[in-house]
Design a protein around this motif. Structure first.
Motif, short mmCIF file in Angstrom:
data_model
loop_
_atom_site.label_atom_id
_atom_site.label_comp_id
_atom_site.label_asym_id
_atom_site.label_seq_id
_atom_site.Cartn_x
_atom_site.Cartn_y
_atom_site.Cartn_z
N ASP A 163 14.19 1.98 1.23
CA ASP A 163 12.82 1.80 0.76
C ASP A 163 11.84 1.81 1.93
O ASP A 163 12.15 1.30 3.02
CB ASP A 163 12.69 0.48 0.01
CG ASP A 163 13.59 0.40 -1.22
OD1 ASP A 163 14.25 1.41 -1.54
OD2 ASP A 163 13.62 -0.66 -1.86
N TYR A 164 10.64 2.31 1.66
CA TYR A 164 9.56 2.31 2.64
C TYR A 164 8.29 1.71 2.02
O TYR A 164 8.16 1.64 0.80
CB TYR A 164 9.27 3.73 3.15
CG TYR A 164 10.17 4.14 4.29
CD1 TYR A 164 9.68 4.25 5.59
CD2 TYR A 164 11.53 4.38 4.08
CE1 TYR A 164 10.51 4.60 6.65
CE2 TYR A 164 12.37 4.73 5.14
CZ TYR A 164 11.86 4.83 6.42
OH TYR A 164 12.68 5.16 7.48
N VAL A 165 7.38 1.29 2.89
CA VAL A 165 6.12 0.68 2.47
C VAL A 165 4.96 1.43 3.10
O VAL A 165 5.01 1.78 4.29
CB VAL A 165 6.05 -0.81 2.87
CG1 VAL A 165 4.71 -1.41 2.44
CG2 VAL A 165 7.19 -1.59 2.26
N VAL A 166 3.91 1.68 2.32
CA VAL A 166 2.67 2.23 2.84
C VAL A 166 1.71 1.07 3.09
O VAL A 166 1.40 0.30 2.17
CB VAL A 166 2.03 3.22 1.86
CG1 VAL A 166 0.70 3.74 2.43
CG2 VAL A 166 2.96 4.38 1.57
N LEU A 167 1.26 0.93 4.33
CA LEU A 167 0.24 -0.05 4.68
C LEU A 167 -1.04 0.70 5.01
O LEU A 167 -1.00 1.73 5.69
CB LEU A 167 0.67 -0.88 5.90
CG LEU A 167 1.99 -1.66 5.78
CD1 LEU A 167 2.27 -2.37 7.10
CD2 LEU A 167 1.92 -2.67 4.66
N SER A 168 -2.17 0.21 4.54
CA SER A 168 -3.42 0.93 4.77
C SER A 168 -4.52 -0.03 5.20
O SER A 168 -4.46 -1.24 4.99
CB SER A 168 -3.85 1.67 3.49
OG SER A 168 -4.26 0.76 2.49
N ARG A 169 -5.53 0.58 5.80
CA ARG A 169 -6.70 -0.19 6.23
C ARG A 169 -7.91 0.72 6.14
O ARG A 169 -7.85 1.90 6.50
CB ARG A 169 -6.51 -0.69 7.66
CG ARG A 169 -7.73 -1.42 8.22
CD ARG A 169 -7.43 -2.11 9.52
NE ARG A 169 -8.67 -2.36 10.26
CZ ARG A 169 -8.76 -3.18 11.29
NH1 ARG A 169 -7.69 -3.82 11.74
NH2 ARG A 169 -9.91 -3.35 11.91
N THR A 170 -9.02 0.20 5.64
CA THR A 170 -10.24 0.98 5.51
C THR A 170 -11.41 0.25 6.15
O THR A 170 -11.51 -0.97 6.07
CB THR A 170 -10.55 1.28 4.03
OG1 THR A 170 -11.81 1.96 3.94
CG2 THR A 170 -10.61 0.00 3.19
N SER A 171 -12.28 1.01 6.79
CA SER A 171 -13.45 0.41 7.42
C SER A 171 -14.67 0.43 6.49
O SER A 171 -15.72 -0.09 6.83
CB SER A 171 -13.80 1.15 8.72
OG SER A 171 -14.06 2.52 8.47
N ARG A 172 -14.51 1.07 5.32
CA ARG A 172 -15.61 1.10 4.35
C ARG A 172 -15.46 -0.04 3.34
O ARG A 172 -14.37 -0.54 3.09
CB ARG A 172 -15.61 2.42 3.58
CG ARG A 172 -16.01 3.63 4.39
CD ARG A 172 -16.33 4.77 3.45
NE ARG A 172 -16.53 6.03 4.14
CZ ARG A 172 -16.92 7.15 3.54
NH1 ARG A 172 -17.15 7.16 2.24
NH2 ARG A 172 -17.07 8.25 4.23
N GLN A 173 -16.59 -0.38 2.74
CA GLN A 173 -16.55 -1.35 1.65
C GLN A 173 -15.77 -0.77 0.48
O GLN A 173 -15.96 0.39 0.11
CB GLN A 173 -17.97 -1.70 1.20
CG GLN A 173 -18.03 -2.68 0.04
CD GLN A 173 -19.45 -3.02 -0.36
OE1 GLN A 173 -20.38 -2.80 0.42
NE2 GLN A 173 -19.63 -3.52 -1.56
N ILE A 174 -14.87 -1.54 -0.09
CA ILE A 174 -14.07 -1.09 -1.23
C ILE A 174 -14.83 -1.36 -2.52
O ILE A 174 -15.28 -2.48 -2.77
CB ILE A 174 -12.70 -1.79 -1.25
CG1 ILE A 174 -11.94 -1.51 0.04
CG2 ILE A 174 -11.88 -1.33 -2.45
CD1 ILE A 174 -10.67 -2.32 0.19
N ASP A 175 -14.96 -0.32 -3.34
CA ASP A 175 -15.69 -0.43 -4.60
C ASP A 175 -14.85 0.19 -5.71
O ASP A 175 -14.67 1.40 -5.76
CB ASP A 175 -17.04 0.29 -4.47
CG ASP A 175 -17.95 0.09 -5.68
OD1 ASP A 175 -17.48 -0.47 -6.69
OD2 ASP A 175 -19.13 0.49 -5.60
N PHE A 176 -14.33 -0.66 -6.58
CA PHE A 176 -13.47 -0.18 -7.66
C PHE A 176 -14.23 0.11 -8.96
O PHE A 176 -13.62 0.40 -9.98
CB PHE A 176 -12.36 -1.20 -7.96
CG PHE A 176 -11.29 -1.27 -6.90
CD1 PHE A 176 -10.49 -0.18 -6.64
CD2 PHE A 176 -11.09 -2.43 -6.17
CE1 PHE A 176 -9.51 -0.23 -5.66
CE2 PHE A 176 -10.11 -2.49 -5.20
CZ PHE A 176 -9.32 -1.40 -4.95
N ARG A 177 -15.57 0.04 -8.92
CA ARG A 177 -16.32 0.21 -10.16
C ARG A 177 -16.19 1.61 -10.74
O ARG A 177 -16.27 1.79 -11.96
CB ARG A 177 -17.80 -0.12 -9.92
CG ARG A 177 -18.07 -1.61 -9.73
CD ARG A 177 -19.52 -1.86 -9.38
NE ARG A 177 -19.90 -1.24 -8.10
CZ ARG A 177 -21.12 -1.30 -7.60
NH1 ARG A 177 -22.09 -1.92 -8.26
NH2 ARG A 177 -21.38 -0.72 -6.42
#
Length: 378
Positions: free
Chosen positions: A333-347
Motif C-alpha cells: 500500500d502507498y499513501v498520497v500526501l499533499s499540501r496546497t498554498s491556496r485557500q481551500i474552497d469546497f463550495r
C-alpha cells in the motif's frame, strides 16, 4: 446515435486536438490533448491504449486513453472526453470500459487509476460504473477552469487486493483516511496500529537555502545516476524535470514540476525521503515561487519515518492506494500526501456519497495539522 470505437492512429491527431479544444478551449493541462509530439509518441510507442469514438458519418466525438508505465504494472486513465453534442447517451462510460478492458486484457497491469474532476458528480459515476473504487480526495490539485480538486479512483485486476502485505503501524494522523478506505474499498485496516503524534518541523528560517534546477535532460540523467536500481524509482507515470538541492548538500529532491497545471509531484529524495526533515518548509516556498500552488508525494504506508517527516511539515494525507506496488508475490500500500498554498474552497465541489468519507477524513487531518485543538479552544 450509434458510434464506432477504434484505436487512435497518427492521422487522427489533428481531429483529436480539435476535439479537446472544443471541450476545454485552452484550459486542458494535459499534453496528450494539445501537443502533437506527445500524442504521436503515445500512439506509436506501445505505452498507451488509446480509443476513439466516431459517428457512422466519421465525425470524431470521443476519446479515452490508458497510459502505462513500463515496469510498474500500473496504468492511468486520462484524456476521457466526449463532444458536448453527444453527451448523455453513455458514451463516456462505454469508452472507459472499453479502453480499460483492452489495457487489462494484456495481462501486464495490476491496476489502473484515474484522477477525476469533481466540479460535477458525472465523471465519478462514470468510473465507478466501470469497476473503479474511490481512494481519496486531493484539494487544489490542478489548474483547469480555475483551481480544482481531484478525486483518486482505481480499478484492480482480479485477485490483486487479496495479496496485500500487512502494515503493522502507521502515524496516528492517517487513522481517518484508513477508516474512509475501509468503508469505501472494503479494505480492513482494523489490525493496523497507530503511532501517536508527530514532531514539530523546524522552521524555514532555520533551514539551509534551497536551490532549484529546472533542466529536464540533466535532471533525468542525474536521477538515473542517483537511483540506478529501477526498484528504487517508484512514482508511476511521473518523470522528474526539476531538482531541488539542499544548500548544505544533505539531500536532492527530484520533482515533476508543472507550472501550467500549478502542481508539483515530489518523485524521490536522495538519499532517502526522510532526508528532507527540517527543509520542507523552505522547499515548499521555492516550489510555490516556481508556479506550483499544489505539491504531492507518494510514500509507502509502511514507511513511518518518512510519513512523520512530511506530516510534521504541513502535508495532509489525501489518498491511500492499496496494493499499488507488486514486490515478489505481495502487493504494498502507498499513501498520497499533499499540501496546497491556496485557500481551500469546497463550495464548488460535487462530492458523491462514495467520496464523502474521504472529504471528512481530509477535513479531520487538515484540522489536526493547521488548527490544533489547544489553539482552537483559546
Amino acid at each position: 446515435m450509434s458510434v464506432v470505437l477504434s484505436r487512435a492512429a497518427v492521422q487522427d491527431i489533428a481531429e483529436l486536438r480539435q476535439l479537446y479544444f472544443e471541450v476545454y478551449a485552452h484550459g486542458y493541462p494535459v499534453p496528450l490533448g494539445s501537443d502533437p509530439a506527445v500524442m504521436r509518441r503515445l500512439i506509436t510507442d506501445g505505452t498507451a491504449h488509446w480509443l476513439t469514438a466516431r459517428t457512422p458519418g466519421g465525425d470524431l466525438v470521443g476519446s479515452a486513453v490508458v497510459q502505462t508505465d513500463r515496469g510498474s504494472r500500473i496504468g492511468k486513465l486520462v484524456g476521457l472526453v466526449v463532444h458536448p453534442g453527444h453527451r448523455g447517451g453513455g458514451l463516456a462510460s462505454r469508452l472507459t470500459g472499453a479502453v480499460c478492458d483492452e489495457a487489462f486484457g494484456t495481462g501486464r497491469l495490476d491496476s489502473v487509476y484515474a484522477t477525476v474532476r469533481v466540479v460535477t458528480e458525472g465523471p465519478q459515476h462514470v468510473v465507478v460504473r466501470n469497476g473503479f473504487r474511490p481512494l481519496g480526495l486531493m484539494p487544489n490539485a490542478v489548474e483547469v477552469e480555475g483551481c480544482e480538486s481531484l478525486a483518486l479512483f482505481a480499478r484492480y485486476a482480479e485477485g490483486v487486493l487479496d495479496r496485500r502485505a500487512c502494515v503493522e503501524y502507521v502515524p496516528e494522523r492517517l487513522s481517518s483516511l484508513l477508516s474512509a478506505a475501509s468503508a469505501g474499498i472494503g479494505i480492513d485496516y482494523t489490525g493496523t496500529g497507530l503511532v501517536p503524534g508527530c514532531g514539530a518541523a523546524r522552521s524555514a528560517a532555520d533551514a539551509a537555502p534551497i536551490e532549484l534546477i529546472v533542466a529536464p535532460a540533466f535532471v533525468r540523467r542525474r536521477f538515473l545516476e542517483r537511483f540506478p536500481d529501477a526498484g528504487d524509482r517508484f512514482f508511476p507515470l511521473h518523470t522528474p524535470n526539476a531538482l531541488l538541492v539542499g544548500g548544505d548538500g544533505g539531500f536532492e529532491a527530484y520533482a515533476d514540476l508543472d507550472p501550467v497545471a500549478g502542481s508539483c509531484a515530489l518523485v524521490a529524495v536522495h538519499p532517502r525521503p526522510a532526508a528532507v526533515a527540517g527543509a520542507l518548509e523552505a522547499l515548499m516556498t521555492v516550489v510555490t515561487r516556481a508556479g506550483a500552488d499544489y505539491a504531492e508525494t507518494l510514500l509507502p504506508l509502511a514507511d513511518t519515518e518518512a510519513l512523520e517527516v512530511f506530516l510534521a511539515s504541513g502535508f495532509v494525507p489525501s489518498a491511500v492506494y492499496p496494493a499499488m506496488r507488486r514486490l515478489d508475490d505481495r502487493f504494498h500500500d502507498y499513501v498520497v500526501l499533499s499540501r496546497t498554498s491556496r485557500q481551500i474552497d469546497f463550495r464548488g465541489t460535487a462530492v458523491s456519497p462514495l467520496l464523502q468519507p474521504y472529504l471528512s477524513a481530509y477535513l479531520s487531518a487538515w484540522t489536526a495539522t493547521y488548527l490544533p485543538l489547544h489553539e482552537v479552544s483559546r
